[in-house]
Design a protein around this motif. Sequence first.
Motif, PDB file in Angstrom:
ATOM      1  N   TYR C 159     -15.308 -28.277  21.684  1.00 35.95           N
ATOM      2  CA  TYR C 159     -16.126 -27.189  21.163  1.00 35.95           C
ATOM      3  C   TYR C 159     -17.321 -27.729  20.386  1.00 35.95           C
ATOM      4  CZ  TYR C 159     -17.973 -23.680  18.183  1.00 35.95           C
ATOM      5  OH  TYR C 159     -18.860 -22.878  17.530  1.00 35.95           O
ATOM      6  N   PRO C 163     -20.538 -26.502  23.047  1.00 36.65           N
ATOM      7  CA  PRO C 163     -21.283 -25.334  22.555  1.00 36.65           C
ATOM      8  C   PRO C 163     -22.036 -25.602  21.264  1.00 36.65           C
ATOM      9  CG  PRO C 163     -19.070 -24.689  23.175  1.00 36.65           C
ATOM     10  CD  PRO C 163     -19.102 -26.191  23.207  1.00 36.65           C
ATOM     11  N   THR C 239     -11.716 -22.366  28.494  1.00 39.88           N
ATOM     12  CA  THR C 239     -12.253 -21.760  27.275  1.00 39.88           C
ATOM     13  C   THR C 239     -13.586 -22.375  26.905  1.00 39.88           C
ATOM     14  OG1 THR C 239      -9.967 -21.668  26.559  1.00 39.88           O
ATOM     15  CG2 THR C 239     -11.626 -21.084  24.944  1.00 39.88           C
ATOM     16  N   THR C 240     -13.666 -23.699  26.970  1.00 38.68           N
ATOM     17  CA  THR C 240     -14.916 -24.341  26.570  1.00 38.68           C
ATOM     18  C   THR C 240     -16.049 -23.964  27.513  1.00 38.68           C
ATOM     19  OG1 THR C 240     -13.537 -26.191  25.890  1.00 38.68           O
ATOM     20  CG2 THR C 240     -15.890 -26.503  25.762  1.00 38.68           C
ATOM     21  N   VAL C 243     -17.189 -20.453  26.489  1.00 36.70           N
ATOM     22  CA  VAL C 243     -17.924 -20.407  25.229  1.00 36.70           C
ATOM     23  C   VAL C 243     -19.244 -21.159  25.338  1.00 36.70           C
ATOM     24  CG1 VAL C 243     -17.831 -20.977  22.782  1.00 36.70           C
ATOM     25  CG2 VAL C 243     -15.826 -20.111  23.923  1.00 36.70           C
ATOM     26  N   LEU C 297     -19.189 -17.846  17.668  1.00 38.67           N
ATOM     27  CA  LEU C 297     -18.782 -18.690  18.776  1.00 38.67           C
ATOM     28  C   LEU C 297     -17.438 -19.324  18.493  1.00 38.67           C
ATOM     29  CD1 LEU C 297     -22.069 -20.536  19.772  1.00 38.67           C
ATOM     30  CD2 LEU C 297     -20.809 -18.896  21.142  1.00 38.67           C
ATOM     31  N   ARG C 298     -17.276 -19.787  17.262  1.00 44.53           N
ATOM     32  CA  ARG C 298     -16.000 -20.399  16.898  1.00 44.53           C
ATOM     33  C   ARG C 298     -14.866 -19.394  17.002  1.00 44.53           C
ATOM     34  NH1 ARG C 298     -18.776 -23.095  12.400  1.00 44.53           N
ATOM     35  NH2 ARG C 298     -18.288 -21.271  11.172  1.00 44.53           N
ATOM     36  N   LEU C 300     -14.728 -16.711  18.774  1.00 47.47           N
ATOM     37  CA  LEU C 300     -14.475 -16.435  20.180  1.00 47.47           C
ATOM     38  C   LEU C 300     -13.604 -17.519  20.783  1.00 47.47           C
ATOM     39  CD1 LEU C 300     -15.173 -14.692  22.655  1.00 47.47           C
ATOM     40  CD2 LEU C 300     -17.056 -16.244  23.098  1.00 47.47           C
ATOM     41  N   TYR C 301     -13.968 -18.750  20.451  1.00 46.77           N
ATOM     42  CA  TYR C 301     -13.231 -19.879  21.005  1.00 46.77           C
ATOM     43  C   TYR C 301     -11.764 -19.824  20.618  1.00 46.77           C
ATOM     44  CZ  TYR C 301     -12.607 -24.592  22.748  1.00 46.77           C
ATOM     45  OH  TYR C 301     -12.198 -25.674  23.472  1.00 46.77           O
TER      46      TYR C 301
END
Lengths: 308, 364, 355
Positions: C159, C163, C239-240, C243, C297-298, C300-301
């Motif tokens: 992450y 992102p 996931t990554t 995101v 963003l975090r 969401l991740y």
Amino acid sequence: MAALLELSGVTKLYGLVIGLNDVQLTLEPGVNGLLGPNGAGKSTLLKLLTGQLRPSEGRVRVLGEDPWNNPRLLARLGLCPEQDAFYDQLSALEFVTSLARLSGLGSAAGERARAALARVGASEFMHRPIAGYSKGMRQRTKLAQAIVHDPEFLILDEPLTGTDPVCRREIVDLVIELGRQGKSILVASHVLHEVQAMTDRFVLMYGGRVLASGRVGEIRALMNHVPHRIRVRCADAKVLAQALLAHLPVDGLEIDARRGELVALTREPSAFFAGFPAVALASAVPIHEIESADDRLDAVFQYLMESE
Amino acid sequence: MPIAELGYRPWEGRRTGRLARAWAIARAEIGIAQQSSRLLRRFLLFAWLPILYFCPFFLAFGAVADPTRDPNAGGLLAQIAGSLLPPESLAKLRATPETTLPAVWSLAFFLFFTYTQSLFSMVVVAIVGPPLIAKDLRSKAFLVYLSKPIAPWQYLLGKLATVAFFVLAMTLFPGLFLYGVGVALSPSLTTAANTLPVLLQVVLASLAIALPTGLLVLLLSTWTKDRRLATFTWVALWVFGEFAFRVLDTSARFAPDAERPHWAGLLSMRELTTRTAAGIFDVRGSLERLLSSLSDSEGVFQERILQLAAGAGEARLVGGQMDQAALVLGRDGYPPAVFMGMLLLLSIASALVVLRRAHRQVRI
Amino acid sequence: MGELIRLQIRQMLGGRRRWLVLLALSLPVLLTLALRLTGALGGAEGQRNEDHLVPALRSGVLPAQFVPFEWPAGNPGLLAGTVTPTPQGLLYEGRLVQTEQIVVWNDGALVLFDGRLWRDPGLPLPGSEAGLRFFEVQRGEQRGSRRPPVDFLFGLYLYMLYPQVTCLLLALLYGSSVLANELDGKTLPYLWTRPIRRASFVIGKHLGIVVALAVPTAASLFASWAVLTRFEHPGVLATTLAVSLAALLCYNALFLLLGFVSPRRGMILGLLYGILFELLLSFVPAVINQVTVSYFLRSLYLRLASFQLPEEFPEELAGAPLPLALLALLLILIVPLGAAVLLATQREYAVKDEA
């Protein structure tokens, strides 16, 4: 027929600098020249016409519509900008095709691009990247992208700069032909004799103002208070001068006896020309050359600028 | 009376030396940079703010080291000094100012340089550096320069001097000012004389920050006509380098068997400059002179000293997870010389590439 | 608009410009390779001996193989003579560094138990001090080893790398300079005098950049993931990827707006915002971090990945629930684009003349 373009009371300010100063202008469809030295406001005017700028005051109408934020109108316009700038990594064909698609030509874009490039004489090199082109090739590419979508109104900003005489001739011929086909064209330039080859209708600009607009002869005729200059090259300037002074409506004379040249100033050019052959014959001075140093645009311009 | 010849006349006087030409370029560019960027002008002023913070410390140290002052007298200065150094160090300072005062100054300058001024320098270099050569390439002024009797190295020197000027304005000039303040407030001239090495350290550290970063940014500026790309690459270098260093450094905590990759420090520009400064200011030696052993200090002093040492690479972690690791004194990883060497290598490489490019352009 | 997208992609990835994107996206892969080569990852993966050992020690039982630990003479690598277990805790150079009574080093090779140091002769002790790391165990409390779960660690790393840093930097570079490039390159008149709405122009450029970056980013991410996890934990990859795409879309919209607000200074503004807010302030566990794109963003991740978070992970750093995070990111995408469209239709962007 609706006017090609109409500017009423248009002023454009860049901060404190005046780009255009209360310009009032209406042009009819056809080929027109826009003339003036650098800094006269030609580029500003063209940017206003193509919707890149908005007037600080006044109203701009092109083909009856306001060009600002008007995609529908822009479909009928074509611009060949002054700047020598491209997406260098593309080839001319790719460049023109891409812009053609942006103009809404859809699937026919490629074909029309090829046709446009052929028209400007660029078929030979259109597959190479633009980065390697000469100046003439670049000008042709610019023209091609301007005509590819067959616009009603074509705007050319300094189309002849930096081109060699052959290329120049071809461009001039193209413009004349497009004009004959019924397109309206506005050519901006500061090189007078080249534009004169394309059209005889002009707009003269200087210092952000429009000095005059119309045919050269008409413009000249309006300026009655300024004498016409007629240059004669002969064997004996002094004798001829005396004869002219005696018999023709001459307001002034400039003589260069050593070179055998004289310039006669007159406010009645027709009467002067009518009587000149008889007087010249009677004076028995051999005439080598006679020229109306005046029915030329630069002279007109000179007078107009000087009277500013 | 003869009519004066007003046409072209060749210069018959003396021509200036070679360095003067480099200086001519530098002067012009400095003027352009200052005029074109309001941000730069404001930033130059802003960068002097930390001096306001550091001056009182020099005042305080000077007061403490003064043998004529009553050691038991209170007052603001004594309080300031007392909050920074443990009592035993203060005692040493009072007893042997000739050896301890320079040590204290070295540490103060190290902090000044690495915590604020090197960061400011990075920003200044990002503003001034990238356009310098890129704009010449874009407008082809490069060729105009080289068609004059200017050698490529003079051109490079002139541009480098521009960047260096602004970085020195952040580092050397404030540093000299602080030094002056310190000297003016030392207990005696002999004490002041003993701090001359610190002056040398300040000059060296300033140059060590200015020259490599300058050359590196000029290298970036030479590579592209687009100055925005050069600016971006410069910042990305710092950001990504620091990120890579942190990741490699921190991840080693999860692996009991793994060696902490000391070479990771070489990836981060910030770490390069900090460790080099630590070497120049001899943080280790200064700490050793100030404290006979770490356990002399207690509590908050210990923490502060350890944090300072850790920043200089002179402390390492022993045991504990991320938030509870214990720092102890001791060299961590490569000695400062390695970092200095890396900076030197980068500088030379940059200079060579820029010169080679200039030579190539001339030959076309 | 499709043509605009195509044109933008060609501008970014055509010819020599390609190398910039390729270089930028190979750096993260190189970093991951370095990470793996230093062996730092070994500790994060796999079953560890201490997973069995710790519960035993907690219940007061020391396995039979342990012998009292004697500092080996003449071994310069260890903390010779300076580490002393005492009833108060562990002393190092006379200083109390550890108050816990049960400590495990090196996966059980060395253990602090019952006020003494014990050694498992079957396990190797590392030769250097740097190798000594340990994990705390609270006496009497039912707490697992505080080593974070490995997929969390991998996810955290990927992450941050993609992102948070790479996508942000790339979006900054291209987004903030999209208009400036057309102005500097003097190609804006070609686009501005075409019959396209300004809105299409803005959105087309935006999508063009995102598409041009998305594919290489995905490839780079895949490579890093493969090196990092050795093809395990596909959930982390998915996931990554998601995101990262969201990051590209949102950051690019933001920086595009900055580029329209000020073509000249857009990149510097973007740099200041990106570094100051997104990379620094957004990691401060206070209210301020919630006004950054990074926060959402975090969040969401974490919501998408449904990790088991380690206890000490500060909730404030990524506390937004999934619907809120999605909504916020959607707004962050739409509002700046809308503002950019507004600017494009109201402001005059004209190329400077040559004269």
